[in-house]
Design a protein around this motif. Structure first.
Motif, short mmCIF file in Angstrom:
data_model
loop_
_atom_site.label_atom_id
_atom_site.label_comp_id
_atom_site.label_asym_id
_atom_site.label_seq_id
_atom_site.Cartn_x
_atom_site.Cartn_y
_atom_site.Cartn_z
N GLU A 61 27.84 25.10 -52.15
CA GLU A 61 26.82 25.66 -51.26
C GLU A 61 25.82 26.52 -52.03
O GLU A 61 24.61 26.47 -51.79
CB GLU A 61 27.51 26.46 -50.15
N TYR A 62 26.30 27.31 -52.99
CA TYR A 62 25.41 28.16 -53.78
C TYR A 62 24.58 27.33 -54.75
O TYR A 62 23.41 27.63 -55.00
CB TYR A 62 26.20 29.23 -54.53
N SER B 231 30.22 31.56 -47.38
CA SER B 231 29.87 31.41 -48.79
C SER B 231 30.93 32.09 -49.64
O SER B 231 31.59 33.02 -49.18
CB SER B 231 28.50 32.02 -49.08
N GLU C 293 19.54 23.15 -47.17
CA GLU C 293 20.76 23.91 -46.93
C GLU C 293 21.31 23.63 -45.53
O GLU C 293 22.52 23.40 -45.34
CB GLU C 293 20.52 25.42 -47.10
N HIS D 14 17.33 24.61 -54.37
CA HIS D 14 16.16 24.71 -53.49
C HIS D 14 15.23 25.84 -53.94
O HIS D 14 14.00 25.69 -53.94
CB HIS D 14 16.62 24.93 -52.05
N GLU D 15 15.80 26.96 -54.34
CA GLU D 15 14.98 28.08 -54.80
C GLU D 15 14.16 27.69 -56.02
O GLU D 15 12.97 28.02 -56.12
CB GLU D 15 15.87 29.29 -55.11
N ARG E 76 21.71 26.16 -52.82
CA ARG E 76 20.73 27.23 -52.60
C ARG E 76 19.89 27.45 -53.87
O ARG E 76 18.66 27.59 -53.80
CB ARG E 76 21.45 28.53 -52.22
#
Length: 502
Positions: free
Chosen positions: A129-130, A115, A230, A136-137, A133
């Motif tokens: 990638e972040y 990351s 992810e 999804h959060e 994340r």
């Protein structure tokens, strides 16, 4: 004690006797020291969607611990077009749960996905990638459910023509050897992907097969199992790297390009989604789609046009998305209908547990059979040009958006189609529907109009969205499909330009 990992193909999982998601730094060090590993490879995805590499030869335990603890510096401006050179230093920090044994390196090596972090030690807001994340959060906060996905990775193998056991043009679906020429290669890819942690459902040959001169094109597919989004993105990125590397070793070419030539099947990257809570599939209850499913479908349909900015990212994408093919153009959904954008594929209904006992009289029906767990909802327009992290982030945003829409359930019901909308008999149905963009230029316009949905909750950064819009507009392809028409020579030139573009 029963060995729960005896059939797991990942050597690290077998050795450490734990799931990959539970790997720690101490686990990696133990595996390295007890298995004569000499190298650590950091892997991270750049703005072009491909894996980048940083190699470390291990010189001591202290050195290994330092690599795994502190990561390393990289030049962000060389990796992402929207990062300024004047403040471009980034850290890459390994995510231990992604570690796998490199299947190709002559020097024994462990590869780990990383990351990106800023000089302040914070995640890079615009890193794909972040972004995934965060998406999804935020989805879990709004819905209380986990968003899962799986990809259908279609590709063509390009090789010298073989004269023996030719398959009829465009008739390669689920063909076996000797008519399928590259089935063994596909199986070797599947094994390597599984050993690297990929959760594979199955592989098979696909419809597309044709020859041009002495060159043979054969389409195959590897499909994955549903996992959290992810992990789904990570394993698809690794899979594409493994497949290309193995193809290079075979001396053949392999492409995920959306279109090869006119009149032949293109390659898509269909994404199946599933919502899960407490181990239950929240898309289905009592054999029927739930309101949760309808809300998610509504959100995907509502911003489908802008989702192409992440899933259909170069001009050749829009030579696949044309009417009267299996690739969708109309924004609608339906059951087991391959002409729609969002498809609800055949599931396992109540009573399905009896099939195995009917086929095998010595077997009893399984009373614990969960008829609904396999049900997914499929998004059919993406292709191999997709930025995998941003595409899945976009789908999570879209599904969350569906839960936030005031009229999501009715919106979905109004766009349900039960007929083949490419059939002239149903032209009136097709005419009332909205359409996907027909070019990168139109995709950029859709993203401009709907960017606030992606930027809400701080998921997509403004700089990233600006950069994607600029990149899509730079193709200047608004009339390209009409300009090229049936000119196969010009289409071939275009395909060559983007043959290995992500």
């Amino acid at each position: 004690m029963e060995n729960n990992y005896i059939l797991n193909p990942n050597p690290l999982v077998q050795f450490l006797q734990k799931e990959q998601k539970d790997f720690t730094k101490a686990d990696i060090i133990r595996y390295v020291t007890e298995n004569e590993i000499e190298m650590i490879n950091f892997r991270y995805v750049g703005g072009d969607g491909r894996l980048k590499t940083l190699n470390f030869i291990i010189s001591s335990l202290e050195h290994l611990d330092s690599i795994l603890t502190y990561g390393e510096r990289v030049d962000g401006s060389s990796l992402f077009p929207y990062i300024e050179a004047g403040s471009s230093d980034l850290y890459v920090i390994p995510r231990y749960r992604t570690a796998f044994l490199n299947p190709f390196s002559q020097i024994p090596a462990i590869d780990i996905l990383c990351s990106y972090y800023t000089k302040e030690g914070k995640p890079l807001e615009s890193a794909p990638e972040y972004t995934l994340r965060k998406a999804h959060e935020e989805f879990k906060k709004v819905t209380g459910m986990e968003f899962q996905a799986m990809g259908e990775l279609e590709y063509y193998v390009i090789s010298e023509k073989e004269e023996l056991f030719e398959t009829a043009d465009q008739r390669g679906y689920h063909e076996s050897s000797p008519f399928c020429k590259w089935g063994d290669f596909r199986c070797e890819c599947m094994r390597a992907i599984a050993q690297a942690g990929g959760k594979i459902k199955y592989g098979h040959s696909e419809v597309g097969n044709f020859t041009i001169g002495n060159t043979q094109y054969e389409q195959n597919e590897i499909e994955f199992l549903p996992v959290n989004i992810e992990e789904a993105a990570d394993q698809l990125v690794i899979a594409k790297w493994i497949m290309r590397t193995l193809a290079s070793q075979y001396g053949i070419d392999l492409t995920f390009a959306p279109k090869i030539t006119a009149g032949k099947a293109g390659s898509g990257l269909h994404i199946h989604t599933r919502l899960v809570k407490d181990g239950k599939n929240m898309y289905i209850a009592d054999g029927k789609l739930t309101d949760n499913a309808l809300k998610a479908i509504a959100g995907i349909l509502d911003i489908a046009g802008s989702l192409t900015a992440f899933g259909n990212t170069n001009p050749t994408s829009y030579f696949r998305l044309v009417p009267h093919q299996e690739a969708p153009t109309n924004i609608c959904w339906g059951d087991r209908n391959r002409s729609v954008l969002v498809r609800v594929p055949l599931g396992w209904t109540e009573g399905a547990e009896k099939m195995v006992s009917d086929a095998n009289p010595l077997e009893k029906a399984d009373a614990s059979f969960d008829a609904g767990i396999k049900q997914t909802v499929e998004f059919r327009c993406p292709d191999g040009s997709a930025d995998l992290y941003l595409l899945l982030a976009g789908l999570a945003v879209a599904a969350r958006h569906g839960f936030e829409m005031q009229d999501g359930i009715q919106y979905a019901k109004d766009r349900y189609v039960s007929v083949n909308i490419f059939d002239d008999a149903h032209k009136a149905t097709a005419d009332r529907l909205s359409h996907l963009p027909a070019s990168c230029a139109e995709s950029a316009e859709c993203l401009e109009k709907q960017r606030s949905i992606y930027e809400a909750h701080g998921v997509f950064s403004k700089n990233m969205v600006d950069g994607i819009i600029k990149q899509l507009k730079a193709f200047n392809d608004r009339t390209l499909r009409q300009d090229i028409g049936d000119d196969k020579a010009r289409l071939t030139e275009l395909v060559k330009m983007y043959m290995n573009a992500e």
